[in-house]
Design a protein around this motif. Structure first.
Motif, short mmCIF file in Angstrom:
data_model
loop_
_atom_site.label_atom_id
_atom_site.label_comp_id
_atom_site.label_asym_id
_atom_site.label_seq_id
_atom_site.Cartn_x
_atom_site.Cartn_y
_atom_site.Cartn_z
N THR A 20 0.83 -1.21 0.00
CA THR A 20 0.00 0.00 0.00
C THR A 20 0.86 1.26 0.00
N LEU A 67 -4.33 1.69 -7.58
CA LEU A 67 -5.33 1.93 -6.53
C LEU A 67 -5.85 0.63 -5.93
N THR A 113 -7.12 -0.09 -2.05
CA THR A 113 -8.54 -0.42 -1.89
C THR A 113 -8.71 -1.67 -1.04
N PRO A 135 -11.97 5.26 4.17
CA PRO A 135 -12.91 5.04 3.06
C PRO A 135 -13.25 6.32 2.31
N LEU A 157 -10.41 7.24 0.09
CA LEU A 157 -10.31 6.26 -0.99
C LEU A 157 -11.34 6.57 -2.08
N TRP A 198 -10.63 7.43 -6.05
CA TRP A 198 -11.26 6.77 -7.20
C TRP A 198 -11.99 7.78 -8.07
N LEU A 243 -19.09 1.21 1.80
CA LEU A 243 -17.80 1.84 2.05
C LEU A 243 -17.98 3.15 2.79
#
Lengths: 313, 482
Positions: free
Chosen positions: B2, B42, B46, B74, B77, B81, B470
């Protein structure tokens, strides 16, 4: 008593210079006041024990920003049929509310500063405790490179972005009015440059080297180096081109790419991102940043994509 | 894995930008290398977030308060995205308007890649000063992109944006300074633990929020947005409306729900909600009277941003989900609309509404994308926009906040009004010029980029479960129970 008097004088001068800078009818006077404001500000920084900031303020805030403003002023004169450009005659209706609001803000912040007592576990104190482990004497260099390197890396990216954005605009305006003085060849110019340029470079390198232990560092050194470049541009020793040669491109990018590549290296051997692997890397990154800062500032000043030596004998 | 992936997510696009400046001959290759690997990169973060919840990473090995930390939860993240997905699809469009090997492309792509990288760095950062630096980089790159074509209107808009953005940055920075003086740290989670609530931190927070409201163009501080978004090149308008204004709203959420989680700020929450409501009404009404397609879309952004502030007065589980979902689906839909509008502008040479009669036959793909994205903006089922607004209605219903309920419903109606005004001219106008050939056709992939984004906005209504899960996993502390 003397010290208090001096401080009061500086504060008074700052406020009146600031008012003069923005309220004067003539743009030229405004610029001059702004430059003097910058120098006084540098004095103020020095008084509160921040010599690094004082140097950066004098070199960038007063020196180079002033030079940039003068170039812009000359462009305006060139466009405006020899009338000296003036600030808009009527004052904005918002001027007084904004001034009052800003004054209140300053009051609040001053009050906040008076009320604040150093909280336990303050980051700044931890910096001073940790610094000797790394063999660095200058806390600011430590913060800039070791502890908060990402900020510095992104600041260099900001400078590159500013340059790229300015270059994207080039060609939209009239760029024929260059930054050169009209009559550069008085006999003294060459002799002056022969003394000043090597000295400036010497100062820049000294500031860079000193940065690890005392006042100095890449930003101040870069600004001083840029001043040498500005002199060369002004005296016509170096002239602008539209596209950058390989050397200039290298100069622009050296700081950011060196920092990123060295910063990514520790990931290869399982250490944290941006962990610097020793003093050599600090010197390398500082040097590369100095070159990039100087290159970006000179190019911004000259409104140029690149530079070339002007051989006119 | 990560840590490496996150490092590359920020530095790969930056390096690609450097390569383009250093070696213009390699620009096509480096644009691809700087963007295409990103979705793959990613994946590791994730999985990490799905598995562990939150991932923290101390840069240079120094934990806060000494160093800077990245925190991936989350919410960040989802922002990563959003930024990556939209940037890549819009890049597909931009690679026709600004071919990487051309002179225009060499100006455009470095700034584009820097903008992308800086937004990734922003949503990862857990440090108030580092957030300031990333936000400056985002703003500066965005202004460079607005003015990249050198058109006078765009120049003026960019200049106005620059001046307001500088003021905003200074306000934010003042707040950061005050908070540091109080707590001795810049870590936004650590501040929450250390701070003692008094008038001083509230002043600091207000300064920061006002600065961020300027950057996210919330009514009445929106003055710069319509001109900037309406006159920028198409792909730039798309990314500005879809992501750039959102990252500063994201920062307000972070400050509000994480740093200031325990502060009692009901009056401020109501004020922010009212600003949001005013934005919805004003933006929609202004969109109704615009004569240019891109300006309609730009004012629509002003209106849709207002919803993101309703989360403050309606604070709770449902409202937070609604706001995050609104952010995602509006991003997709608005990017699609601006790209479609860019294609139309390119083909017709103007985006004045009365000249657009009958273009549905000449440019079916683009008009279809515009209509699909419109469905999501209006909040019609089935679409991401519908789901977001439905969640808002549910949140208002649950809290018996009838005023907000009416506002959300009425906002949807207004959106329908200004968008049907466009579609009516395009598809139903009596002066439809049948069979007229367009002078210039946009390349098909450029239209497909718009259509894919619009389809994404619709699909967001169908496949919402994983995203909502999420968001639920990443609810701010204190909101989960309410």
């Amino acid at each position: 008593m003397m010290a208090l008097l001096l401080d009061g004088l500086i504060v008074l001068a700052l406020v009146s210079l600031a008012v003069q800078a923005i309220s004067g009818r003539s743009l030229f006077r405004g610029i001059i006041h702004f430059v003097v404001f910058g120098l006084t500000m540098a004095l103020a920084w020095a008084r509160i024990g921040a010599p690094d900031l004082a140097m950066a303020e004098a070199a960038i805030g007063a020196g180079l920003t002033g030079a940039l403003m003068m170039v812009a002023y000359r462009r305006l004169v060139a466009q405006g049929d020899n009338h000296s450009p003036r600030a808009p005659a009527q004052k904005s209706r918002l001027a007084i509310p904004i001034a009052v609001g800003s004054g209140l803000l300053v009051g609040v912040i001053g009050l906040g500063a008076l009320l604040a007592d150093n909280p336990p576990g303050e980051a700044g104190l931890i910096v001073l405790e940790t610094l000797p482990e790394y063999g660095l004497g200058n806390a600011i260099t430590g913060v800039l490179l070791l502890f908060r390197g990402l900020d510095t890396l992104l600041e260099i990216a900001v400078l590159l972005t500013a340059l790229l954005a300015a270059r994207a605009l080039a060609g939209t305006g009239d760029s024929s009015a260059t930054a050169r003085t009209q009559h550069p060849e008085t006999p003294l110019v060459g002799a002056l440059l022969a003394v000043v340029i090597p000295l400036t470079i010497l100062v820049a390198v000294h500031l860079l080297r000193a940065g690890t232990h005392e006042t100095g560092g890449a930003f101040q050194a870069g600004a001083v180096l840029a001043a040498a470049g500005v002199l060369l541009v002004l005296s016509g020793r170096v002239s602008r081109t539209d596209t950058a040669g390989p050397l200039v491109r290298l100069g622009i990018l050296a700081g950011l790419s060196a920092f990123i590549l060295i910063g990514l290296m520790p990931l290869l051997y399982g250490e944290a991102l941006l962990t610097l692997p020793g003093m050599w890397s600090i010197y390398l990154i500082e040097t590369a940043m100095m070159v990039s800062i100087a290159a970006a500032l000179i190019l911004l000043f000259a409104d140029a994509g690149g530079l070339k030596r002007d051989r006119r004998g | 894995m990560t840590a490496e992936a996150l490092s590359l997510i920020v530095f790969l696009p930056l390096l690609a930008a450097c390569v383009i400046v250093a070696a213009p001959g390699l620009s096509a290759l480096s644009v691809r290398l700087g963007l295409i690997p990103l979705p793959l990169l990613l994946l590791a973060p994730t999985l990490e977030v799905l598995d562990q919840g939150t991932y923290r990473m101390a840069l240079a090995g120094h934990n806060s308060p000494l160093g800077i930390e990245w925190a991936l939860d989350p919410l960040s993240l989802l922002m990563l995205w959003l930024n990556t997905g939209i940037t890549i699809l819009v890049s597909l469009h931009a690679s026709y308007g600004f071919p990487p090997a051309s002179e225009a492309g060499r100006r455009f792509w470095p700034l584009w890649l820097i903008l992308f990288a800086s937004m990734n760095a922003l949503v990862l950062s857990a440090d108030l000063f580092n957030l300031y630096v990333t936000l400056e980089l985002v703003t500066l790159a965005a202004i460079g992109l607005i003015t990249v074509e050198g058109k006078p209107l765009a120049l003026r808009a960019g200049m106005r944006y620059l001046l307001l953005a500088l003021l905003a940055s200074l306000l934010y920075l003042l707040g950061v300074g005050l908070l540091y003086g109080q707590t001795g740290t810049l870590d936004l989670y650590l501040i929450a633990e250390r701070i003692e609530i008094s008038w001083l931190p509230v002043t600091a927070l207000s300064l920061m929020i006002v600065g961020l409201l300027i950057k996210s163009a919330i009514f009445p501080l929106h003055a710069w947005l319509p001109a900037a978004h309406g006159n920028a090149p198409g792909p730039v308008s798309a990314i500005l409306s879809a992501v750039v204004v959102k990252v500063s709203v994201y920062m307000i959420w972070r400050l509000w729900f994480w740093t200031a989680a325990d502060w009692d700020l009901e009056a401020v929450a109501l004020l922010l909600g009212l600003l949001g409501g005013a934005a919805i009404l004003y933006g929609s009404l202004a969109a109704l009277v615009q004569v240019r397609l891109k300006m309609i879309i730009a004012y629509s952004t002003v209106a849709q941003l207002g919803y993101l502030l309703l989360v403050f007065p309606l604070a709770g589980n449902l409202a937070f989900k609604a706001a995050v979902y609104q952010m995602l689906s509006h991003g997709l839909a608005k990017a699609a609309m601006f790209l479609a509008a860019a294609n139309i502008l390119h083909a017709i040479g103007t985006d004045r509404l009365r000249r657009l009669a009958g273009i549905d036959q000449r440019m079916p793909l683009d008009v279809f994308a515009l209509a699909l994205a419109g469905v999501s903006i209006m909040g019609l089922p089935p679409s991401g926009g519908f789901l977001a607004k439905w969640l808002f209605l549910e949140a208002a219903w649950e809290q018996q906040a009838w005023g907000w309920l009416v506002l959300v419903a009425f906002g949807g109606l207004l959106a329908a009004a200004y968008l049907f005004r466009v579609l009516a001219v395009v598809c139903l106008h009596p002066r439809r010029r049948l069979g007229q050939r367009s002078r210039r056709r946009s390349p098909t992939p450029a239209s497909w980029a718009a259509l894919l984004l619009a389809i994404g906005a619709i699909l967001a209504g169908f496949f919402s479960a994983p995203v909502l899960d999420l968001i639920t996993a990443g609810l701010p502390p204190g909101l989960g129970s309410r």
